[in-house]
Each structure stands twice: as C-alpha cells, then as structure tokens.
Scaffold this motif. Structure first.
Motif, PDB file in Angstrom:
ATOM      1  N   MET A 306     -28.352   6.089   7.430  1.00 15.02           N
ATOM      2  CA  MET A 306     -27.345   4.974   6.774  1.00 15.02           C
ATOM      3  C   MET A 306     -28.322   3.777   5.901  1.00 15.02           C
ATOM      4  N   TYR A 328     -31.882  11.989   3.252  1.00 14.16           N
ATOM      5  CA  TYR A 328     -30.702  12.298   3.017  1.00 14.16           C
ATOM      6  C   TYR A 328     -30.833  10.710   4.190  1.00 14.16           C
ATOM      7  N   ARG A 330     -26.973   7.463   3.291  1.00 15.67           N
ATOM      8  CA  ARG A 330     -25.609   6.642   1.978  1.00 15.67           C
ATOM      9  C   ARG A 330     -26.646   5.229   2.787  1.00 15.67           C
ATOM     10  N   THR A 331     -25.505   4.387   1.889  1.00 16.67           N
ATOM     11  CA  THR A 331     -25.999   2.856   1.875  1.00 16.67           C
ATOM     12  C   THR A 331     -24.931   2.218   1.251  1.00 16.67           C
ATOM     13  N   MET A 334     -21.839   2.578   3.549  1.00 19.19           N
ATOM     14  CA  MET A 334     -21.195   3.985   3.494  1.00 19.19           C
ATOM     15  C   MET A 334     -21.850   5.229   5.009  1.00 19.19           C
ATOM     16  N   THR A 336     -22.340   8.086   6.378  1.00 16.52           N
ATOM     17  CA  THR A 336     -23.150  10.172   6.867  1.00 16.52           C
ATOM     18  C   THR A 336     -21.897  10.636   7.163  1.00 16.52           C
ATOM     19  N   THR A 337     -21.959  12.076   6.904  1.00 15.23           N
ATOM     20  CA  THR A 337     -21.001  12.941   7.169  1.00 15.23           C
ATOM     21  C   THR A 337     -21.843  14.244   7.573  1.00 15.23           C
ATOM     22  N   GLU A 340     -22.224  16.734   4.912  1.00 19.28           N
ATOM     23  CA  GLU A 340     -23.206  15.797   4.073  1.00 19.28           C
ATOM     24  C   GLU A 340     -24.426  16.676   4.725  1.00 19.28           C
ATOM     25  N   GLN A 344     -27.232  18.962   3.037  1.00 20.55           N
ATOM     26  CA  GLN A 344     -28.823  18.999   2.728  1.00 20.55           C
ATOM     27  C   GLN A 344     -29.593  19.732   3.400  1.00 20.55           C
TER      28      GLN A 344
END
Length: 353
Positions: A306, A328, A330-331, A334, A336-337, A340, A344
């Motif tokens: 993250m 991969y 998120r920043t 947000m 990470t799911t 998602e 990837q």
C-alpha cells in the motif's frame, strides 16, 4: 487461556504491558490514538506511568530519558508524528538505548489522511533520521501477532540496546479480532549496569551520550554500531512462508496486505496457478533468505504494497536479477483488494506462458 475480542490498537498497548513496559510517553494522533487511550487506563493498574507529552518531540525525548534510566519504555504515533520524532530516534540509536516505537501508518506524504497505508517503509527501515543508524523493524499481520511481537520487540530492544519500531496500518489498528491472553506474565528484563540510576557504590559514572566532538571517537562509535547491525542482520531475520514449496509465482507482502495476498494465493491455486507467499515479519533486517531460495525455482515475483513501491527495492536486491520482480500498489490510503491483485497475478502468469 482466555480468548477476548480486542482492537488492534488496544493490543499494542496490552502487548506492551505484558512485555513489562511500565512507562509510556506519547501524543494523540489518528489512527493510533486508542494506544495512548488504552495505556492511560491500563498502566496505572500495573504500577506504571502514563504521561501525555505536549508534542511528539517532547514524547520521544521523555522516552530517551526513561530508557537511559533502564526502564522498559515505549511511545506510539502515526506517520507525521513519527517524522517529528526522527531527531530523537537518531539520538537514542546513537546513545544505544532500548525502547519500542509503534507507528500506525496513514496516507501521506505530508499530513495526508488518516486512511491505512504502508508509505513509511523507507522511513522505518532506512533510518529516517540523520546519521548511520538502523532500527529493528517488526510488522505484525494480525491482532494476535501484535500481542506476540510486542513481547519480542522489548526483548530485542534490550538484547541489542537499540530502538525497535513496530509498524502497522490503520486497518490493523482499528480492526477487532479474538486474541488469546493468559495471566499477566512476570517479566524480568535483563540487568542494565549501564543505566544512569546513580552511583550505587560504583566508582565510575555511567554516561549516556550521543555527542562526540572528536571525529576519531565518533567513528569508533559508528564502527561499533555497524558491528551491532551486522549481528542483527545475521540473527534476527524473520518471515512466514505460505505454499511456496512448488510456487512458480511468489507474492511478497507485509502486514495487512499479506493477508490479502494470502487470499489471492488460494484463488490462484484453485485456478491451477502454482502461487505462494513470502511475508517478511522483520522489515529490518530484511529476510532475503527465503527469496534467494525461492528464486531457484520460481519464475517470477509479485510485490504488493500500500505505497508507490518501497519494499520492492529490497526484494529486487535479494532476487538480484535471477527472476523478474513485478509490483502492484495503491497509495494515499487507498486499499488494495483481492480482485485487483488477482488480476495482476493472472496477467503476469499468462505472460510467462
């Protein structure tokens, strides 16, 4: 053994109490404010001292003083608060004093937001403050592990006379999970003959210092510190492996993100994609051993964080070009799911066919 439902931030406080911590100095900041709230009530029950400082700078310097007197002491904060503490942390590292610092990371940089993030990886494992120093860094992934690792954190701090940082994120701090708590253990911290507790019949004074004007003397201190960090790297690497034995695609993640990655591994296995997970428990020293071993048979690595990509640099150093390393993240707070990361991972595996 009793099993109780406990909030993550409360577990940081209870874990500290059970580790023998009797002094806490801190300043409230979300999303970690439940830690000082909990300890304000809990520490007096066990004969401890809680003091809310006027700022994070004051809190870390109170930690400095209590640690110099040989106390088991901790502070906690969240990203911008940890930034304010960096000068004091550098002083404590140079003075070789044991203490525990909890960082419940939030979205950044700057004041950012109070949402969960892992953007303080560099700050924790690369120093953060000034000079050549290191912190031991632990990253629990569940509320139960918070309890367990807090005991380890205080033991390691005393063992190496070094600050230990325990990092979590807003999810871990705010979520509730069942934890097993036995009776309050009796803790006997090791003797600290170096502590500034008065002469006590000694003929020489104990001096705690981080100021060395003479360059030759400063270099001797730094060489001693570097030897200590070498011993940490040799002895204290910790990690968890999940279905890695025959993995062609190895996911690497720490903290709460590792739990998301673990669910992805199970989904990939159900689709006949041989995936596994390596979860660093210590972020410093970084556990390169399982990555080097996995690189002998895996076809690729996927690092999930993250943040914009911080631990991925240590993974690439460990893998050393033997296999491709993908990232991969998120920043900004947000999350990470599973969907998602699964997407990837499937795309990477398809590209390897």
């Amino acid at each position: 053994m009793n099993k109780v439902l406990m909030k993550g931030n409360e577990a940081f406080g209870e874990g500290a109490v059970r580790a023998g911590c009797r002094f806490f100095f801190g300043y409230p900041i979300t999303p970690q404010s439940e830690i000082p709230h909990y300890l304000a009530r809990r520490l007096p029950q066990v004969g401890g001292v809680y003091l809310q400082a006027e700022s994070e700078l004051a809190a870390i310097n109170m930690v400095y003083g209590a640690a110099a007197a040989g106390a088991r002491v901790m502070t906690s904060s969240s990203s911008p608060g940890i930034s304010l503490m960096q000068e004091g942390i550098s002083y404590i590292a140079c003075a070789e004093l044991p203490c525990v610092i909890v960082n419940i990371m939030r979205g950044g940089p700057g004041l950012g937001n109070i949402a969960p993030a892992q953007g303080d990886y560099f700050q924790a494992v690369k120093g953060g403050g000034h000079g050549d120093y290191r912190l031991l860094v632990l990253a629990p992934a569940s509320v139960q592990e918070v309890i367990d690792l807090m005991a380890l954190a205080f033991d390691l701090a005393d063992k190496y006379r070094n600050p230990v940082m325990v990092v979590g994120d807003g999810i871990l701090g705010q979520m509730m999970e069942p934890v097993e708590l036995g009776p309050l253990p009796e803790v006997s911290p090791p003797p600290k003959p170096w502590a500034t507790t008065g002469m006590l019949g000694r003929k020489t004074r104990n001096i705690v210092n981080s100021l060395y004007i003479e360059p030759e003397e400063m270099e001797k201190v730094n060489l001693r510190l570097q030897e200590k960090y070498r011993q940490m790297a040799e002895r204290e690497k910790r990690w968890e492996e999940y279905r890695v034995e025959d993995a062609g695609l190895v996911l690497v993640a720490f903290g709460m993100v590792a739990r998301i990655a673990k669910a992805v591994v199970d989904r990939l296995r159900a689709a006949d994609i041989p995936a596994g997970l390596i979860r660093p428990v210590t972020l410093y020293p970084f556990p390169d051993v399982p990555l080097v071993r996995a690189a002998e048979r895996a076809r690729a690595f996927l690092v999930v964080e993250m943040n914009a990509g911080q631990m991925v640099e240590d993974v690439r150093l460990a893998v050393c070009g033997r296999r491709p390393v993908y990232f991969y993240g998120r920043t900004g707070g947000m999350l990470t799911t599973v969907a998602e990361v699964l997407s990837q991972a499937e795309a990477i595996w398809e590209g390897l066919r």
